[in-house]
Motif scaffolding. Sequence first.
Motif, PDB file in Angstrom:
ATOM      1  N   ASP A   1       8.283  12.193   6.822  1.00 24.30           N
ATOM      2  CA  ASP A   1       8.066  12.469   5.471  1.00 24.30           C
ATOM      3  C   ASP A   1       9.035  12.601   4.633  1.00 24.30           C
ATOM      4  O   ASP A   1       9.261  13.450   3.812  1.00 24.30           O
TER       5      ASP A   1
ATOM      6  N   ASP B   1      -4.795   5.285   4.377  1.00 18.86           N
ATOM      7  CA  ASP B   1      -3.316   6.139   4.152  1.00 18.86           C
ATOM      8  C   ASP B   1      -2.489   5.521   2.873  1.00 18.86           C
ATOM      9  O   ASP B   1      -1.782   5.629   2.505  1.00 18.86           O
TER      10      ASP B   1
ATOM     11  N   GLU C   1      -2.734   3.560  -1.159  1.00 24.89           N
ATOM     12  CA  GLU C   1      -3.103   3.592  -2.604  1.00 24.89           C
ATOM     13  C   GLU C   1      -2.523   2.352  -3.244  1.00 24.89           C
ATOM     14  O   GLU C   1      -1.129   2.509  -3.163  1.00 24.89           O
TER      15      GLU C   1
ATOM     16  N   THR D   1      -0.937   0.656  -6.255  1.00 28.02           N
ATOM     17  CA  THR D   1      -0.581   1.449  -7.601  1.00 28.02           C
ATOM     18  C   THR D   1      -0.367   0.164  -8.572  1.00 28.02           C
ATOM     19  O   THR D   1      -0.471   0.639  -9.754  1.00 28.02           O
TER      20      THR D   1
ATOM     21  N   LYS E   1       1.462   3.201  -2.647  1.00 25.97           N
ATOM     22  CA  LYS E   1       2.335   4.309  -2.327  1.00 25.97           C
ATOM     23  C   LYS E   1       1.448   4.711  -0.991  1.00 25.97           C
ATOM     24  O   LYS E   1       0.252   4.473  -0.764  1.00 25.97           O
ATOM     25  N   ILE E   2       2.227   5.691  -0.436  1.00 24.05           N
ATOM     26  CA  ILE E   2       1.359   6.164   0.979  1.00 24.05           C
ATOM     27  C   ILE E   2       0.799   7.640   0.875  1.00 24.05           C
ATOM     28  O   ILE E   2       1.557   8.392   0.539  1.00 24.05           O
ATOM     29  N   LYS E   3      -0.622   7.780   0.897  1.00 20.14           N
ATOM     30  CA  LYS E   3      -1.010   9.081   0.779  1.00 20.14           C
ATOM     31  C   LYS E   3      -0.387  10.094   1.570  1.00 20.14           C
ATOM     32  O   LYS E   3      -0.347   9.908   2.932  1.00 20.14           O
ATOM     33  N   GLY E   4      -0.309  11.023   0.919  1.00 24.35           N
ATOM     34  CA  GLY E   4       0.375  12.552   1.604  1.00 24.35           C
ATOM     35  C   GLY E   4       1.753  12.244   2.099  1.00 24.35           C
ATOM     36  O   GLY E   4       2.208  13.266   2.822  1.00 24.35           O
ATOM     37  N   LYS E   5       2.294  11.210   1.887  1.00 21.16           N
ATOM     38  CA  LYS E   5       3.951  10.937   2.295  1.00 21.16           C
ATOM     39  C   LYS E   5       4.721  10.860   0.869  1.00 21.16           C
ATOM     40  O   LYS E   5       4.182  10.330  -0.020  1.00 21.16           O
TER      41      LYS E   5
END
Length: 370
Positions: free
Chosen positions: A251, A315, A317, A319, A332-336
Amino acid sequence: MKYQTRRPAIILLADGTIFHGKSVGNKEATSFGEVCFNTGMTGYQEIFTDPSYFGQLMVTTNAHIGNYGATNDETESDTVKISGLICRNFSYTMSRKDAEESLESFLDSSNLFAISDVDTRALVAHIRDNGAMNAVISTDVDNIQGLKEKLKKIPNMAGLELASKVSTKEPYFFGDENASIKVAALDIGIKRNILRNLAKRDVYIKVFPYDTSYEEMKSWNPDGYFLSNGPGDPEPLTNAIQVAKDIINADEPLFGICLGHQVIALAKGISTYKMHNGHRGINHPIKNVVTGKGEITSQNHGFAINKEEAAAHPDVEITHYHLNDDTVAGIKIKGKNCFSVQYHPEASPGPNDATYLFDQFIENIKKVTV
């Protein structure tokens, strides 16, 4: 006059189609590569020196090439990276006050073979309809069969790893060492203007060779990581894909452009594919799904990520979309702390609609370092 000494030349495509032209200068030469076209009206020097074009025969759709000469400020790497130039009208004289040399001189110093007087409208239409393919440009116009045999041996771009051909051999630094932010960049074909855009945002960059591990990059203790643009098929870049996986799992702030964008997608299990003829130009329309705004962008890529897989990935999204063909232009990577785009926010050449992405990267870094 120079035009009186030019030699007859041909473009022989892999499908057997032949186009005719003349050599730029009185040269006897032959060059192979994947033929592609760029629709930009300006920026030819930046295009010719962009590492993402390594191994490609470049067709310029603008009718006049060379009319404003060349200058050291407009190179995106140390050497010309295209394997050959194909144009309609080549200007041996330059009319820009700031030019340091003619384009002919610039290309001669790079030992690059160019041909002009080609019906580029017909050639581009053929590539557009039949797809990018290998080709040869040559003054050996009486040896068609021999050129065909050699052309058969040229590997296709699909499956071809080229990052190792253009990456730095040793790490190097760019920017002010006293800058407040440190970014580790993996060089899989990086453009200079990317480094300039980061440096002017108070970033000190250490650029690492393409085969550097995450552990080695991390040992420099950077605040964020960057995956660059570059040439060839992304799938063979197993080390870069592993680096992306490691950064995402840790992360850490990560930003990827073009080939780097594809590497990030592959790190999340999203496949890539070779496009029919790719996107190469400086007026490609993009929609930012997050803001709803449109952007005019500079693009140079022959591969893209799988839209269906990206949309279905829990995981990921999406954009940004390309408005001409609805291909994925950003994720983009969700949660990262990770995002990427398929186009070139640094432009050079091209518009500056997307430079905000560098600011977004800096903000992502500051969220975890301040």
